[in-house]
Design an enzyme around this catalytic site. Structure first.
Site, PDB file in Angstrom:
ATOM      1  CG  ASP A  94      49.564  55.487  44.167  1.00  0.00           C
ATOM      2  OD1 ASP A  94      48.424  55.357  43.680  1.00  0.00           O
ATOM      3  OD2 ASP A  94      50.548  54.836  43.780  1.00  0.00           O
ATOM      4  CG  ASP A 155      47.192  51.342  39.632  1.00  0.00           C
ATOM      5  OD1 ASP A 155      46.937  51.208  38.422  1.00  0.00           O
ATOM      6  OD2 ASP A 155      48.095  50.721  40.202  1.00  0.00           O
TER       7      ASP A 155
HETATM    8  N1  GLY Z   1      49.124  50.968  42.630  1.00  0.00           N
HETATM    9  C1  GLY Z   1      50.153  50.067  42.244  1.00  0.00           C
HETATM   10  C2  GLY Z   1      49.788  48.660  42.382  1.00  0.00           C
HETATM   11  O1  GLY Z   1      48.644  48.304  42.508  1.00  0.00           O
HETATM   12  O2  GLY Z   1      50.697  47.852  42.378  1.00  0.00           O
END
Ligand code: GLY
Length: 381
Positions: A94, A155
């Site tokens: 992330d 994601d």
């Molecule tokens: N990237 C984790 C979520 O969307 O909760």
């Protein structure tokens, strides 16, 4: 009232509220609210994946108003995230969510050298998570036992723009190749025939072979977690936009656009009459939760997609985005300064104990969507 007047009105309400909220939230790294007041993740967990969104909100507001408080808050947050950048165990896939709305946004606005350094360092770490056996970027860490070495999640499509940015900044195609190889893998293993998306796919990290899928933050294997659908929709659209600029990759870029459209079409037919988005499009009626973040993220993706498609198709994506944004504004937003959050009824995961609270990235994407409609957006991704 025209749509433009409506959007301008929402923008004014956001600015009015956020002036007060930004002043009283100085020094915080918020995730949610407790009794209407932002919490602070500075010491709780500076490596939490959502810690960049407050910075993104500040830069969007600064870009639109030039009010100093937003810039100061954004700079403070960017420096705090260095503790994360220097902690390898706290780095995961992330990095796009953390450093694009903070350091890279600052660099794009002001050309700050330290900010560029942060962005490139984060991009290098993200590139280092690429597994050439399965052509995927590893999502999360584990305790060092390798149990998650083969996990990739949808994601990550939203983190690829950090690699596209590094490619463009350094003219080094390694970043581009890693991003597109991951996108190709996501297209093949995450996007199902009907345009819906898996959340988690496990590959054998040594051979690269597909192993299995997991339901992740949705209801179960094969269901459709709405935020995951939104990440896929917006993420493939962004890959299309970035790859389109590369000579010789026009076909690949067109393929990403078609994938984004397929995911968007699936999302659109599943939007309930109310315009309010469930946590999972396949959740049981007797245990149903809402997720306003999915609505805000999908609206951003649809508004971006609208610009990429044939003029005759634009209304399909635009109208769906508007339906969700109007529902959020009318039924799920707080514009008074009695609480720090804007959106209500956000949910992190279907099987969590808590549901329907405020979450910072819901507010971020709601602002981004309204800024897109009012021509005030700072392009973050
Ligand atoms: N990237 C984790 C979520 O969307 O909760």
């Amino acid at each position: 009232m025209t749509e433009q007047q409506w959007a301008n009105g929402v923008s004014e309400k956001i600015k009015e509220k956020m002036k007060t909220v930004a002043l009283r939230s100085r020094g915080k790294v918020p995730y949610t609210t407790v009794n209407g007041v932002f919490d602070d993740w500075t010491d709780k967990d500076i490596c939490w994946w959502t810690n960049g969104f407050w910075g993104g909100m500040m830069w969007q507001l600064y870009h639109a108003t030039k009010e100093e408080v937003y810039r100061e808050n954004a700079l403070e947050l960017e420096e705090k995230l260095d503790r994360n950048l220097m902690r390898s165990a706290g780095m995961d896939h992330d990095s796009g969510f953390r450093w694009l709305p903070t350091a890279v946004a600052n660099y794009r606005l002001h050309g700050d050298v330290a900010s560029k350094n942060r962005g490139i360092t984060a991009a290098n770490d993200l590139a280092g998570r690429f597994n050439p056996a399965g052509n995927f970027i590893r999502a999360w860490n584990d305790d060092g036992d390798g149990s998650r070495a083969g996990w990739a999640i949808i994601d990550c499509m939203m983190n690829l723009p950090l690699l596209y940015w590094a490619y463009e900044e350094l003219h080094d195609p390694r970043y581009l190749h890693i991003a597109t190889r991951h996108a190709d893998t996501a297209e093949k293993y995450f996007i199902r025939g009907d345009g819906s998306a898996n959340h988690i796919v496990e590959f054998d990290p040594v051979t690269g072979q597909f192993v299995q899928t997991f339901g992740g933050q949705g209801v179960e294997v094969g269901s459709s977690w709405t935020r995951g659908q939104a990440w896929a929709l917006y993420g493939f659209c962004l890959s299309h936009l970035h790859v389109k600029k590369v000579e010789g990759l026009e076909e690949q870029s067109e393929r990403y656009l078609n994938t984004a459209k397929r995911v968007a079409n699936y999302f659109i037919v599943n939007i309930p009459e109310s315009g309010l988005i469930p946590v999972d499009f396949r959740q049981p009626a007797d245990c149903a939760w809402e997720d306003s973040t999915a609505a805000a993220i999908a609206a951003c993706g649809l508004l971006e997609l609208e610009k990429c498609v044939h003029p005759k198709e634009r209304h399909v994506y635009h109208d769906a985005a508007m339906k969700m944004l109007r529902a959020l504004e009318e039924k799920r937003s707080r514009f008074d300064d009695g609480c720090d959050n804007i959106l209500e009824k956000c949910t992190a995961a279907y099987h969590d104990k808590e549901h329907e609270f405020s979450i910072i990235y819901g507010d971020y994407y709601f602002i981004e969507a309204i800024w897109k409609l009012t021509g005030q957006e700072l392009f973050i991704w």
